[in-house]
Scaffold this active site. Structure first.
Site, PDB file in Angstrom:
ATOM      1  N   ASP A 135      37.849  26.042  53.032  1.00 39.84           N
ATOM      2  CA  ASP A 135      37.087  26.371  54.239  1.00 39.84           C
ATOM      3  C   ASP A 135      36.449  25.117  54.833  1.00 39.84           C
ATOM      4  O   ASP A 135      36.366  24.962  56.046  1.00 39.84           O
ATOM      5  CB  ASP A 135      35.992  27.410  53.933  1.00 39.84           C
ATOM      6  N   SER A 191      42.268  37.730  59.796  1.00 41.65           N
ATOM      7  CA  SER A 191      41.514  37.434  58.593  1.00 41.65           C
ATOM      8  C   SER A 191      40.032  37.651  58.915  1.00 41.65           C
ATOM      9  O   SER A 191      39.715  38.216  59.962  1.00 41.65           O
ATOM     10  CB  SER A 191      41.920  36.026  58.182  1.00 41.65           C
ATOM     11  N   GLU A 227      30.929  47.146  52.737  1.00 42.65           N
ATOM     12  CA  GLU A 227      31.835  47.616  51.694  1.00 42.65           C
ATOM     13  C   GLU A 227      32.261  46.450  50.811  1.00 42.65           C
ATOM     14  O   GLU A 227      32.038  45.296  51.161  1.00 42.65           O
ATOM     15  CB  GLU A 227      33.046  48.343  52.299  1.00 42.65           C
ATOM     16  N   LYS A 251      34.434  43.640  49.003  1.00 37.40           N
ATOM     17  CA  LYS A 251      35.605  42.825  49.331  1.00 37.40           C
ATOM     18  C   LYS A 251      36.424  42.715  48.043  1.00 37.40           C
ATOM     19  O   LYS A 251      36.085  41.966  47.125  1.00 37.40           O
ATOM     20  CB  LYS A 251      35.180  41.437  49.839  1.00 37.40           C
ATOM     21  N   ARG A 266      50.719  40.974  54.087  1.00 40.21           N
ATOM     22  CA  ARG A 266      50.139  40.355  55.262  1.00 40.21           C
ATOM     23  C   ARG A 266      50.982  39.177  55.755  1.00 40.21           C
ATOM     24  O   ARG A 266      51.084  38.927  56.954  1.00 40.21           O
ATOM     25  CB  ARG A 266      48.725  39.878  54.921  1.00 40.21           C
ATOM     26  N   LYS A 309      30.946  45.324  58.524  1.00 39.05           N
ATOM     27  CA  LYS A 309      31.658  45.667  59.758  1.00 39.05           C
ATOM     28  C   LYS A 309      30.723  46.434  60.689  1.00 39.05           C
ATOM     29  O   LYS A 309      29.951  47.288  60.217  1.00 39.05           O
ATOM     30  CB  LYS A 309      32.863  46.563  59.439  1.00 39.05           C
ATOM     31  N   LYS A 347      30.553  36.023  51.042  1.00 39.33           N
ATOM     32  CA  LYS A 347      31.177  35.640  49.772  1.00 39.33           C
ATOM     33  C   LYS A 347      30.115  35.424  48.701  1.00 39.33           C
ATOM     34  O   LYS A 347      29.126  34.727  48.940  1.00 39.33           O
ATOM     35  CB  LYS A 347      31.983  34.344  49.961  1.00 39.33           C
ATOM     36  N   CYS A 373      49.682  17.212  13.333  1.00 43.66           N
ATOM     37  CA  CYS A 373      48.617  18.204  13.498  1.00 43.66           C
ATOM     38  C   CYS A 373      47.265  17.487  13.390  1.00 43.66           C
ATOM     39  O   CYS A 373      47.015  16.776  12.403  1.00 43.66           O
ATOM     40  CB  CYS A 373      48.729  19.271  12.416  1.00 43.66           C
ATOM     41  N   CYS A 423      45.474  18.967   9.899  1.00 42.16           N
ATOM     42  CA  CYS A 423      46.001  18.758   8.546  1.00 42.16           C
ATOM     43  C   CYS A 423      46.959  17.577   8.468  1.00 42.16           C
ATOM     44  O   CYS A 423      47.405  17.213   7.378  1.00 42.16           O
ATOM     45  CB  CYS A 423      46.675  20.020   8.042  1.00 42.16           C
TER      46      CYS A 423
END
Ligand code: IVH
Length: 677
Positions: A44, A89, A120, A122, A143, A298, A322, A416, A419
């Site tokens: 963003d 979007s 509501e 997201k 979409r 909304k 967000k 390893c 060990c």
């Protein structure tokens, strides 16, 4: 000397070009490859910077700039279809001030008329557009880039919570041809199950439910999609005109038409109520069975929505709030290699501690050597890390711009690290393993797995104790646990007699665990909890499992050849055979006890069921387990004693018999529904 204005102009043009290329690259990584390198917040920020530059220099704006379109590229493999109405979007906001600014803009646009909102969740999945004609589902589209999406109709049909036909009521009758939008997602439970299955099959695990949902919707084989148990929350209905006066009425219509609409929503008279909802849901967030990344706000009135209109990218009447990122940036202090119970070597990044979604994170998994190479992560690097659900945080990408040149590349160990034993990495496998039989790290991990909650459930046997038991060689394999004396434990723990006695009581109690738990506890490669249950039920005892041939194992439904071979090899290893014998001698219960399946509810107490036809979301074994766990019994043929016949697709003679005898026939949804109510 001051720069000339043409020089400045060409510098800005170059910055804009660089930003565009960068944004396009990240969009392709995000949308096409499902493998983002940067966080949403960083994306963003890049986009905002580009918008600012283009706003200040409109002469440099071009029609192919990423600011001029809605999203990414649809991936190949499905037919592309143009959306009749573009799928826009949402503008994002990250704090309360942004929300208040949104409210102010809305009130200004409404010329002083009161504005109420619907808040509501997201949902963190992927959006789908569903077309209904004559109330029948005819098309399902992703979409894509917002203008053109992929036709995933066959896959969409497998999603149980999407009605194939709209429910018939007065309002629906008037609305035959509609487009419904919403979010397809995977519940945390379905996600964990899917990853468990993938782990058992040695397939790469999905990083989070959103990636898993996106990957599943784009599966070419609809049968695979069905097995993934996707779900869908509807959040919008579109027709040629806005069919409802308010958004909340549209949601109620969707519910009545048979869609799942998320119950956590609120009609808010003002922005303070919206803010209260955002805060309340943030506290609830981790208790939900699906992931959310914020709240969508909304404008409720659809008349106002039409008046406000949209920008090229997003409606002016909605905003996403967000939640604080579950991603953070921090420094890699070192990269160490851990040894798991099957000897698998897992590189882990030790991080500069950082606060992430409410917890301090100081380690993140790097999965394997290939992943380190793919990320090119080095000690000293700054990295973006992400945490989702309960999963251990993972490194997403390196912030290469913060490199100083002092970073140190990771060199995979030749032996390893615990060990010193040999390492092998079979052709085609991503994981290197320590192959030493007596590796202390493997033994400790095996011990912890054996004692874990979903295996033999030996409470009190944690990291520290397992470390002491293995390094002192008091415990050389898991059967040695059953030889421990009070004196041994007291000496180890340097603790009070009481806690030592408690541990011994726990160890004793573990002898009576069920066979599925024991099979899981043994830590056979590819045998997770679910597979262990299938094997235990199919063979009935540890002895029969030990002597099973690859063919017999392979014949068990849901057991594939890789698992069959792995189980066979494990039980044919002399050391493992001796271990099983020692467990038996110690008195560990090794028979499958059907009658002992403890009912989790008595909903079906005393009821007899017969299963017939193909069930759509459950396998036969799962349906049986569900019935037995709730007190019922499953018989193979229909008789007068049968209480219910559960009929799936293509049910044949058993269904006829049920009808003949007047036995109640139910479908799978009803069976599951009984357990919910
Ligand atoms: S409304 C005009 N409502 O968020 C935009 N979107 O960042 C209509 N999403 O592409 C979107 N839950 O995939 C809306 N309750 C919800 C949502 C939601 C998740 C997703 C959706 C959209 C993305 C935008």
């Amino acid at each position: 000397m001051p720069k000339s204005s043409t020089e400045q102009q060409s510098n800005i043009a170059r910055d804009i070009e660089t930003l565009r290329a960068e944004i396009l690259r990240h969009e392709a990584l995000y949308y096409v490859h499902d493998a983002p390198e940067i966080t949403d917040v960083e994306y963003d920020a890049l986009m905002r910077r580009l918008c600012e530059l283009e706003d200040a220099h409109p002469e440099l704006r071009t029609s192919d700039s990423p600011t001029q379109r809605v999203g990414g590229q649809p991936s190949e493999g499905f037919a592309e279809v143009t959306h009749p109405r573009p799928m826009l979007s949402l503008d994002n906001s990250y704090n309360i001030e942004d929300l208040r600014a949104f409210d102010e803009r809305c009130r200004k646009l409404s010329d002083g008329r009161a504005v109420s909102y619907v808040a509501e969740l997201k949902i963190d999945g992927l959006s789908l557009s569903l077309h209904y004609e004559n109330a029948t589902l005819v098309r399902g589209l992703t979409r894509g880039d917002g203008r053109r999406g992929e036709d995933v109709t066959a896959n969409v049909r497998t999603i149980q919570t999407i009605p194939l036909r709209l429910k018939n009521d007065k309002e629906t009758d008037a609305l035959h041809d509609i487009e419904v939008r919403g979010e397809a997602y995977l519940s945390r439970k379905a996600f964990e199950r899917l990853n468990l299955e993938r782990e058992e099959k040695d397939e790469a695990k999905f990083a989070n439910p959103r990636n898993a949902a996106a990957g599943s919707v784009r599966q070419l084989d609809a049968k695979v999609v069905r097995s993934r148990r996707l779900a869908f929350f509807a959040y919008d209905v579109l027709a040629n005109r806005k069919p409802f006066a308010t958004h909340h009425a549209a949601l109620e219509f969707l519910e009545a038409a048979g869609f799942q609409v998320n119950p956590h929503r609120a009609v808010c008279a003002n922005i303070d109520e919206v803010i209260a909802f955002c805060n309340a849901m943030e506290a609830e967030r981790d208790r939900l069975d699906y992931e959310i990344d914020g709240i969508v706000v909304k404008v409720d009135s659809t008349a106002l929505q039409e008046e406000f209109g949209t920008t090229a990218k997003a409606p002016r009447w909605a905003i996403a709030y967000k939640y604080p990122a579950r991603q953070a940036t921090t420094r890699v202090n070192s990269i160490v290699v851990q040894v798991g119970r099957t000897g698998a070597l897992t590189p882990v990044a030790n991080l500069e501690p950082v606060l992430l979604a409410g917890t301090i994170v100081s380690r993140a998994t790097l999965h394997n050597e290939d992943e380190i190479r793919r990320l090119d992560v080095r000690t000293g690097d700054y990295v973006n890390i992400e945490k989702s659900g309960e999963i251990i945080p993972k490194v997403l990408s390196v912030v290469t711009s913060r490199r100083t040149g002092a970073e140190v590349e990771f060199i995979p160990p030749a032996h390893c690290p615990v060990c010193g034993g040999d390492i092998s990495r079979p052709e085609g496998e991503a994981v290197s393993r320590c192959v030493a039989a007596d590796c202390a790290a493997q033994l400790k991990a095996r011990l912890l797995h054996f004692a874990s909650r979903r295996a033999m459930r030996i409470e009190g046997l944690g990291e520290a104790l397992a470390e002491q038991m293995t390094t002192t060689k008091l415990v050389c394999d898991v059967s040695d646990l059953y030889k421990l004396t009070l004196a041994d434990v007291i000496a180890l723990e340097r603790k009070a007699e009481k806690s030592a006695t408690n541990l011994l009581t726990q160890i004793e109690a573990s002898k009576t665990r069920e066979l599925p738990q024991l099979v899981f506890a043994l830590g056979v490669r590819h045998v997770g909890e679910r597979t262990a249950g299938i094997l235990a039920r199919a063979f009935g005892s540890l002895t029969r499992l030990e002597t099973a041939t690859v063919g017999q194992l392979d014949d068990v439904p849901e057991i594939g050849s890789v698992v069959a071979q792995s189980v066979h090899d494990w039980f044919h290893d002399a050391g493992n055979q001796a271990l099983c014998q020692r467990l038996r001698e110690a008195g560990v219960q090794t028979e499958y006890r059907t009658s002992s399946t403890t009912p989790t509810s008595a909903t079906f107490a005393g009821k007899q069921f017969v299963l017939t036809g193909k069930l759509s979301t459950l396998t036969r074994d799962e349906a049986r387990a569900l019935i037995e766990q709730n007190g019922g019994r499953v018989a193979s043929s229909v008789s007068k004693k049968t209480d219910y016949v559960v009929a799936g697709e293509d049910a044949g003679s058993k269904l006829d018999k049920a009808n003949e005898l007047g036995v109640t026939v139910i479908d799978e949804a009803t069976l599951k529904g009984e357990l919910i109510h």
